[in-house]
Write a protein that holds these residues in place. Sequence first.
Motif, short mmCIF file in Angstrom:
data_model
loop_
_atom_site.label_atom_id
_atom_site.label_comp_id
_atom_site.label_asym_id
_atom_site.label_seq_id
_atom_site.Cartn_x
_atom_site.Cartn_y
_atom_site.Cartn_z
N ALA A 106 0.83 -1.20 0.00
CA ALA A 106 0.00 0.00 0.00
C ALA A 106 0.87 1.26 0.00
N ALA A 107 1.96 1.19 0.75
CA ALA A 107 2.78 2.39 0.87
C ALA A 107 3.68 2.58 -0.35
N ASP A 108 3.85 1.50 -1.11
CA ASP A 108 4.84 1.52 -2.16
C ASP A 108 4.28 0.89 -3.44
N PRO A 109 3.33 1.57 -4.05
CA PRO A 109 2.70 0.97 -5.23
C PRO A 109 3.69 0.83 -6.38
N MET A 110 3.46 -0.15 -7.25
CA MET A 110 4.31 -0.34 -8.42
C MET A 110 3.93 0.64 -9.52
N VAL A 111 2.63 0.89 -9.65
CA VAL A 111 2.15 1.84 -10.66
C VAL A 111 1.17 2.79 -10.00
N SER A 112 1.33 4.08 -10.28
CA SER A 112 0.38 5.07 -9.75
C SER A 112 -0.12 5.98 -10.85
N ASP A 139 7.13 2.39 -10.40
CA ASP A 139 8.15 2.22 -9.39
C ASP A 139 8.58 3.58 -8.82
N GLY A 140 7.62 4.45 -8.65
CA GLY A 140 7.88 5.74 -8.02
C GLY A 140 8.39 6.82 -8.96
N LYS A 141 8.67 6.48 -10.23
CA LYS A 141 9.23 7.48 -11.14
C LYS A 141 8.23 7.87 -12.23
N ASP A 142 8.15 9.15 -12.48
CA ASP A 142 7.31 9.68 -13.55
C ASP A 142 7.80 9.11 -14.88
N ILE A 143 6.91 8.45 -15.61
CA ILE A 143 7.38 7.81 -16.85
C ILE A 143 7.46 8.80 -18.02
N ALA A 144 6.94 10.01 -17.82
CA ALA A 144 6.95 10.99 -18.93
C ALA A 144 8.37 11.25 -19.41
N GLY A 145 9.34 11.10 -18.47
CA GLY A 145 10.71 11.37 -18.85
C GLY A 145 11.49 10.13 -19.30
N GLN A 146 10.80 9.00 -19.43
CA GLN A 146 11.52 7.77 -19.77
C GLN A 146 11.31 7.38 -21.24
N ALA A 147 12.35 6.80 -21.82
CA ALA A 147 12.28 6.43 -23.24
C ALA A 147 11.20 5.36 -23.44
N PRO A 148 10.21 5.66 -24.30
CA PRO A 148 9.09 4.73 -24.46
C PRO A 148 9.52 3.32 -24.85
N ALA A 149 10.47 3.20 -25.77
CA ALA A 149 10.84 1.86 -26.25
C ALA A 149 11.42 1.03 -25.11
N LYS A 150 12.25 1.66 -24.31
CA LYS A 150 12.88 0.95 -23.20
C LYS A 150 11.83 0.59 -22.14
N GLU A 184 -0.27 8.52 -24.51
CA GLU A 184 0.20 9.59 -23.63
C GLU A 184 -0.99 10.28 -22.96
N PRO A 185 -0.95 10.50 -21.66
CA PRO A 185 -2.04 11.23 -21.00
C PRO A 185 -2.15 12.66 -21.53
N THR A 186 -3.37 13.18 -21.52
CA THR A 186 -3.57 14.60 -21.85
C THR A 186 -3.13 15.46 -20.66
N SER A 187 -3.43 14.95 -19.45
CA SER A 187 -2.93 15.63 -18.25
C SER A 187 -2.77 14.60 -17.14
N GLY A 188 -2.02 14.97 -16.13
CA GLY A 188 -1.80 14.06 -15.01
C GLY A 188 -0.49 13.31 -15.18
N THR A 189 -0.20 12.45 -14.18
CA THR A 189 1.10 11.79 -14.12
C THR A 189 0.93 10.30 -13.91
N VAL A 190 1.74 9.51 -14.61
CA VAL A 190 1.80 8.08 -14.33
C VAL A 190 3.19 7.78 -13.78
N LEU A 191 3.22 7.14 -12.62
CA LEU A 191 4.49 6.76 -12.00
C LEU A 191 4.63 5.25 -12.06
#
Length: 368
Positions: free
Chosen positions: A10-16, A75-86, A66-73
């Motif tokens: 609960a405290a440490d979700p894999m996807v948010s 493992d705690g990291k915002d995926i917007a900054g991560q390379a999609p293919a990887k 890609e979301p129009t707004s909001g954030t997907v995390l």
Amino acid sequence: MEEPRGRSAAADPMVSFRNVTKSYAAGNPAVDNLTLDLDRGAITVFVGPSGCGKTTSLRMINRMVEPTSGTVLVDGKDIAGQAPAKLRRSMGYVLQSAGLLPHRTVLDNIATVPRLNGASKRETRVRAQELLETVGLPAALGSRYPSQLSGGQQQRVGVARALAADPPILLMDEPFSAVDPVVRAELQQELLRLQQQLAKTIVFVTHDIDEATLLGDKVAVFATGGRLAQYAPPEELLRAPVDDFVAGFVGRDRGFRSLSFREAGELPLHSAATATLATLGDAPGGVWLLIVDDGGAPAGWLPPGERSPDRLLVGGSLFTLGSSLRQALDATLSSPSGRGVAVDGQGRVAGLVDAEDVLKRLEAGRSG
Ligand SMILES: Nc1ncnc2c1ncn2[C@@H]1O[C@H](COP(=O)(O)OP(=O)(O)OP(=O)(O)O)[C@@H](O)[C@H]1O
Ligand SMILES: [Mg+2]
């Protein structure tokens, strides 16, 4: 295994999802302000009617959408900054049609992603061979082409392929909906068995509330318009739907279904008049008589007034102490005497259960 402190699911979700909205065009969003935490190592099911945004939500986890707004995390990291293919290669993805490459053998299909990740051909073949076994397929199928497999076998290969790179996250979009009900039930059991070993974080999309409650540690019910209507463990969903939409979606027999999740622990046990065939002569005459074998296991019923061994009524399901209310009710409904036979872990008669008691427990659960 004990979880390290501060790392509880609960405290440490894999996807948010944090206030995630996706609009394809002006007007109604496909996903509307979704905020949701998915537990690590658990199966989360997205369920809901067609067009309510399940696939869109799933695909926002690996940036296929890609979301129009909001954030997907993840493992705690915002995926917007991560390379999609990887990002995509770090997650297994299983589709409705297994989506296998038709001109590659089964083994080569399974090895696709590890090869992309740079593993050697030999390494990936060995791994692919192991995975065939993991998903319950004979090794001989490895050299076939997808068209030479049944639908259920193809789906298993799809699961094996998704597992090949050993990703912590598995995204499954209606993976079992194209196969017949029997194969589907097999695949569901197989997935539960696999998950026991692998403990992946699985996001599973389905239309089917039965599949959702069977597989999900938690179930997210989506409503038309991409709104999250309820997010809860299956038994809570069935017992306490938050609104009319969810109640309608989980169905009117939800009380009955929810029985499968509830232990029948404190159900009163009534005493049974029992006899073995050898002691039949001494048994009381005016009651339903439960015949047991020498080991104390139930053998059948004799109706009041019938004391001849060839009138024995056999059949009816048994209720094993500690199992579900559903099993208790099945036992009462299938018993010729109207009372279900409860047995202990060794299969010996422990007493009788009464349908009224089971129904009372059910009513108590509904209001509570
Ligand atoms: N690429 C797209 N362009 C425009 N609209 C889209 C696109 N993809 C999905 N939509 C719309 O977004 C909404 C949600 O679609 P989505 O595929 O997420 O639903 P779903 O819950 O997966 O449905 P189903 O159960 O039928 O698979 C629908 O109204 C759909 O028409
Ligand atoms: Mg979909």
